[in-house]
Design a protein around this motif. Structure first.
Motif, PDB file in Angstrom:
ATOM      1  N   GLU A 235       0.823  -1.209   0.000  1.00 30.04           N
ATOM      2  CA  GLU A 235       0.000   0.000   0.000  1.00 30.04           C
ATOM      3  C   GLU A 235       0.855   1.256   0.000  1.00 30.04           C
ATOM      4  N   ASP A 236       1.991   1.196   0.692  1.00 29.28           N
ATOM      5  CA  ASP A 236       2.891   2.356   0.736  1.00 29.28           C
ATOM      6  C   ASP A 236       3.476   2.636  -0.651  1.00 29.28           C
ATOM      7  N   VAL A 237       3.870   1.573  -1.335  1.00 31.62           N
ATOM      8  CA  VAL A 237       4.452   1.745  -2.677  1.00 31.62           C
ATOM      9  C   VAL A 237       3.407   2.319  -3.638  1.00 31.62           C
ATOM     10  N   LEU A 238       2.183   1.795  -3.564  1.00 29.93           N
ATOM     11  CA  LEU A 238       1.140   2.254  -4.474  1.00 29.93           C
ATOM     12  C   LEU A 238       0.773   3.705  -4.232  1.00 29.93           C
ATOM     13  N   SER A 239       0.717   4.102  -2.964  1.00 35.58           N
ATOM     14  CA  SER A 239       0.333   5.480  -2.638  1.00 35.58           C
ATOM     15  C   SER A 239       1.414   6.480  -3.027  1.00 35.58           C
ATOM     16  N   VAL A 240       2.663   6.097  -2.927  1.00 30.71           N
ATOM     17  CA  VAL A 240       3.756   7.018  -3.229  1.00 30.71           C
ATOM     18  C   VAL A 240       3.922   7.205  -4.736  1.00 30.71           C
ATOM     19  N   PHE A 241       3.821   6.133  -5.487  1.00 30.42           N
ATOM     20  CA  PHE A 241       4.148   6.197  -6.916  1.00 30.42           C
ATOM     21  C   PHE A 241       2.923   6.158  -7.819  1.00 30.42           C
ATOM     22  N   GLY A 242       1.711   6.180  -7.245  1.00 27.49           N
ATOM     23  CA  GLY A 242       0.512   6.243  -8.059  1.00 27.49           C
ATOM     24  C   GLY A 242       0.241   4.987  -8.858  1.00 27.49           C
ATOM     25  N   LEU A 243       0.731   3.850  -8.393  1.00 28.25           N
ATOM     26  CA  LEU A 243       0.506   2.592  -9.096  1.00 28.25           C
ATOM     27  C   LEU A 243      -0.813   1.973  -8.667  1.00 28.25           C
ATOM     28  N   VAL A 244      -1.270   1.009  -9.444  1.00 35.75           N
ATOM     29  CA  VAL A 244      -2.499   0.288  -9.152  1.00 35.75           C
ATOM     30  C   VAL A 244      -2.124  -1.100  -8.661  1.00 35.75           C
ATOM     31  N   SER A 245      -2.780  -1.553  -7.629  1.00 34.56           N
ATOM     32  CA  SER A 245      -2.451  -2.853  -7.055  1.00 34.56           C
ATOM     33  C   SER A 245      -2.753  -3.973  -8.045  1.00 34.56           C
ATOM     34  N   ALA A 269     -13.432   5.590 -11.188  1.00 33.24           N
ATOM     35  CA  ALA A 269     -13.722   6.701 -10.279  1.00 33.24           C
ATOM     36  C   ALA A 269     -12.914   6.567  -8.999  1.00 33.24           C
ATOM     37  N   ASP A 270     -12.824   5.350  -8.465  1.00 31.47           N
ATOM     38  CA  ASP A 270     -12.057   5.131  -7.241  1.00 31.47           C
ATOM     39  C   ASP A 270     -10.568   5.379  -7.471  1.00 31.47           C
ATOM     40  N   LEU A 271     -10.043   4.913  -8.591  1.00 33.21           N
ATOM     41  CA  LEU A 271      -8.624   5.122  -8.884  1.00 33.21           C
ATOM     42  C   LEU A 271      -8.313   6.599  -9.088  1.00 33.21           C
ATOM     43  N   ASP A 272      -9.216   7.319  -9.728  1.00 34.35           N
ATOM     44  CA  ASP A 272      -8.994   8.745  -9.951  1.00 34.35           C
ATOM     45  C   ASP A 272      -9.036   9.531  -8.639  1.00 34.35           C
ATOM     46  N   GLN A 273      -9.946   9.156  -7.749  1.00 32.77           N
ATOM     47  CA  GLN A 273     -10.054   9.854  -6.465  1.00 32.77           C
ATOM     48  C   GLN A 273      -8.841   9.613  -5.574  1.00 32.77           C
ATOM     49  N   THR A 274      -8.199   8.455  -5.735  1.00 32.28           N
ATOM     50  CA  THR A 274      -7.002   8.161  -4.934  1.00 32.28           C
ATOM     51  C   THR A 274      -5.722   8.654  -5.601  1.00 32.28           C
ATOM     52  N   GLY A 275      -5.858   9.401  -6.711  1.00 34.61           N
ATOM     53  CA  GLY A 275      -4.703  10.045  -7.321  1.00 34.61           C
ATOM     54  C   GLY A 275      -3.862   9.163  -8.216  1.00 34.61           C
ATOM     55  N   LYS A 276      -4.434   8.093  -8.760  1.00 35.55           N
ATOM     56  CA  LYS A 276      -3.652   7.235  -9.637  1.00 35.55           C
ATOM     57  C   LYS A 276      -3.422   7.924 -10.988  1.00 35.55           C
ATOM     58  N   ASP A 277      -2.268   7.662 -11.547  1.00 35.04           N
ATOM     59  CA  ASP A 277      -1.890   8.252 -12.832  1.00 35.04           C
ATOM     60  C   ASP A 277      -2.597   7.501 -13.954  1.00 35.04           C
ATOM     61  N   MET A 278      -3.473   8.198 -14.703  1.00 29.60           N
ATOM     62  CA  MET A 278      -4.241   7.550 -15.756  1.00 29.60           C
ATOM     63  C   MET A 278      -3.341   7.072 -16.900  1.00 29.60           C
ATOM     64  N   GLN A 279      -2.281   7.816 -17.198  1.00 31.86           N
ATOM     65  CA  GLN A 279      -1.368   7.380 -18.258  1.00 31.86           C
ATOM     66  C   GLN A 279      -0.665   6.088 -17.841  1.00 31.86           C
ATOM     67  N   ARG A 280      -0.251   6.051 -16.595  1.00 34.98           N
ATOM     68  CA  ARG A 280       0.395   4.840 -16.083  1.00 34.98           C
ATOM     69  C   ARG A 280      -0.592   3.670 -16.059  1.00 34.98           C
ATOM     70  N   LEU A 281      -1.837   3.951 -15.696  1.00 37.72           N
ATOM     71  CA  LEU A 281      -2.871   2.914 -15.678  1.00 37.72           C
ATOM     72  C   LEU A 281      -3.058   2.313 -17.071  1.00 37.72           C
ATOM     73  N   MET A 282      -3.057   3.151 -18.095  1.00 38.89           N
ATOM     74  CA  MET A 282      -3.256   2.656 -19.453  1.00 38.89           C
ATOM     75  C   MET A 282      -2.082   1.774 -19.880  1.00 38.89           C
ATOM     76  N   ILE A 283      -0.874   2.149 -19.507  1.00 34.67           N
ATOM     77  CA  ILE A 283       0.300   1.335 -19.845  1.00 34.67           C
ATOM     78  C   ILE A 283       0.226  -0.020 -19.153  1.00 34.67           C
ATOM     79  N   GLU A 284      -0.201  -0.025 -17.885  1.00 26.82           N
ATOM     80  CA  GLU A 284      -0.291  -1.283 -17.151  1.00 26.82           C
ATOM     81  C   GLU A 284      -1.423  -2.157 -17.682  1.00 26.82           C
ATOM     82  N   LEU A 285      -2.524  -1.537 -18.138  1.00 31.48           N
ATOM     83  CA  LEU A 285      -3.600  -2.316 -18.745  1.00 31.48           C
ATOM     84  C   LEU A 285      -3.128  -2.974 -20.041  1.00 31.48           C
ATOM     85  N   LEU A 286      -2.356  -2.239 -20.826  1.00 33.31           N
ATOM     86  CA  LEU A 286      -1.795  -2.825 -22.039  1.00 33.31           C
ATOM     87  C   LEU A 286      -0.926  -4.034 -21.699  1.00 33.31           C
ATOM     88  N   GLU A 287      -0.102  -3.894 -20.673  1.00 34.13           N
ATOM     89  CA  GLU A 287       0.749  -5.005 -20.255  1.00 34.13           C
ATOM     90  C   GLU A 287      -0.091  -6.171 -19.747  1.00 34.13           C
TER      91      GLU A 287
END
Length: 576
Positions: A235-245, A269-287
């Protein structure tokens, strides 16, 4: 003593310490052993993969007091100076800030002087692609034929920007992205030495964020220690770097593959409210969907997926829910969206719309599936033939009814023969044929339009003139000669002959001519009267009853019913 960051403190000092680049270190060690050290090297690779570190170790191995050797001692003055970055014989130059032709000329002039301590004067040029074209040109001759005591080691992340004349004068080594397993093992070793507690999910999250760069991973660990202390969780890593679990990523993947749009919107909506990076999310979804595609086709994934056993099992479950065509469509949508995100004003909106499109793509039948269903239906039809209508014999009673095989009562009708020229059909038309054609000419024109639509316009300007044997002569007024030429084409002529043959139950040959003054209609011929409104209504009602009966006949067939249910269709027309 001043604090030293982990990336510098744990920097590799020997070839064997370099992680994930064995193909490079083995070649360099063999070159030293065989005394085949080239005068210029180019290290290419992503950031943080060990380009500059490998260059320093190579320089240390060449200038060690015990060397050249594959195992520098790290205790002699030369090794210590190179490790400290203050050696007079190993000069590190930043290509971004020393990119002018004047700096390269100074380098070229100083290269003539012999080294102060070791056997070689070594120039390490980092980010060499930043040099200007004049600077590259000034370096060319020296790079091709340097003094015997000079070695060039260059590093870059963008080799396509380096001129071909420079590339051809260097031995090129491509450094790879470091596998996540190697990064997690190295971070675990560093954390234990530093007294830091890291759980496995936290290590995997840091490795994901590093994208194959060891320096990025070590810098991230350094930042996390400053943020949370000696115990670091996922949780600490995700909150600091905006990653998705990992769990949330799998949940989002399930929602897309199941076509669950409300669930997708809630997760975004939940990911956006917690400050996740949408560009990073799209890259991880592709992966993520790339990994699902690999699991769908690869029998063993250990050599292509750098994931744990639990992660692979989860991906295989998702692969069972979809097909290759759907996954490729999803990946295409995500790729297009990722390239547009950097210019989007509302990244969340773009991501939501893209994932909704992916959800629809996951549920829409692909062309292969439709063809498979059609082949299955074709096989079913061949095994269970469709019902056929029993055609009644001509009857003098127009109210007589006949029964089909399916048990549905249908009005009898007379099936007219095709105009085929069979020998069993008389070759001379009956005496009343001309009268019949003349009275029903407009009906003939209308029926021809169903076979050849353009022919109707041409026949409106014509009229039957006479019958000779089995030939009907059709005349055109001289001003409509162009219509006669158009109706004479084989398609239109055949359509007219076919309709006449059905009506007269004889083979008919049609000839066209331009009428003269003698081509007039006989005065004693009576033209058929226009049907009354009541007759027209009864005719329409009779046609409706026939259509409903035919529809009922087809719907009761199991194969037709299965086809309608499979494609959510309905019967709009019946043609026999």
């Amino acid at each position: 003593m001043a604090y030293q960051v982990l990336a510098r403190k744990w920097r590799p000092q020997k070839f064997d310490d370099v992680i994930g680049q064995e193909h490079v270190t083995r070649t360099l060690k063999n070159a030293i052993r065989e005394n085949r050290v080239a005068h210029a090297y180019l290290f290419v690779g992503p950031r943080g993969t060990g380009k500059t570190t490998t260059a320093r170790i190579f320089a240390k191995a060449l200038n060690c007091e015990k060397g050249p050797t594959t195992e520098p001692c790290d205790v002699c003055d030369s090794c210590k100076e190179i490790m400290g970055g203050n050696s007079m014989d190993v000069l590190e130059i930043d290509g971004a800030s020393n990119n002018g032709v004047e700096q390269v000329r100074d380098l070229r002039d100083n290269a003539r002087y012999t080294p102060a301590r070791g056997p070689y004067k070594i120039y390490i040029i980092d980010e060499v692609h930043m040099l200007s074209i004049p600077a590259f040109n000034a370096l060319l001759k020296t790079l091709e034929e340097p003094p015997p005591h000079v070695k060039f080691i260059m590093a870059t992340t963008e080799p396509q920007k380096v001129p071909a004349t420079i590339l051809s004068r260097c031995q090129r080594f491509d450094l790879r992205r470091i596998p996540a397993s190697a990064i997690t093992a190295t971070l675990d070793r560093i954390a234990k030495a530093e007294g830091i507690t890291l759980d496995e999910d936290a290590l995997l999250a840091i490795a994901r964020g590093a994208e194959g760069g060891m320096r990025d991973a070590q810098s991230a660990l350094d930042q996390l220690i400053s943020f949370v202390g000696a115990t670091i969780r996922e949780e600490d890593v995700l909150s600091v770097f905006g990653l998705v679990s990992r769990g949330r990523m799998e949940d989002l993947g399930d929602a897309v593959l199941e076509g669950d749009v409300p669930r997708i919107i809630r997760i975004i909506a939940d990911l956006d409210q917690t400050g996740k990076d949408m560009q990073r999310l799209m890259i991880e979804l592709l992966e993520h969907f790339r990994n699902v595609l690999i699991c769908l086709h690869a029998e063993t994934t250990s050599d292509v997926l750098d994931l744990t056993t639990v992660q692979v099992e989860s991906l295989r479950k998702q692969a069972d829910k979809t097909s290759t065509g759907r996954l490729l469509h999803i990946v295409q949508i995500l790729t297009e969206t990722e390239s547009r995100l950097r210019y989007a004003l509302s990244r969340r909106t773009l991501v939501e719309t893209a994932l909704i499109r992916c959800a629809r793509a996951a549920k829409v039948a692909s062309l292969e599936e439709i063809l498979k269903e059609l082949n299955a239906l074709k096989k079913a039809i061949s095994e269970n033939p469709l019902p056929t209508t029993v055609v009644s014999e001509p009857s003098s009673d127009p109210t007589e009814k006949k029964t089909t095989e399916a048990g549905v009562v249908a009005p009898s009708h007379v099936e007219m023969p095709e105009s085929t020229g069979s020998s069993s059909i008389p070759t001379v038309l009956p005496d009343d044929a001309y009268q019949t054609v003349l009275e029903q000419w407009m009906d003939v024109v209308e029926q021809v339009s169903h076979i050849a639509p353009l022919a109707k316009n041409y026949l409106l300007d014509s009229k039957p003139l006479a019958i000779h044997g089995q030939t009907l002569v059709v005349g055109f007024d001289p001003e409509f000669e162009s219509s006669m030429e158009s109706i004479s084409v084989p398609r239109n002529r055949n359509a007219l002959q076919k309709v006449l043959g059905r009506m007269l139950r004889h083979n008919v040959v049609v000839e066209f001519k331009i009428m003269d003054a003698s081509d007039t209609l006989p005065g004693d011929i009576k033209i058929r009267a226009k049907p009354s409104a009541l007759d027209q209504q009864e005719h329409v009602e009779d046609q409706d009853r026939q259509t409903q009966s035919a529809e009922q006949n087809w719907v009761t067939n199991p194969v037709v019913r299965k086809t309608l249910e499979e494609f959510n269709g309905e019967i709009v027309d019946i043609r026999e």
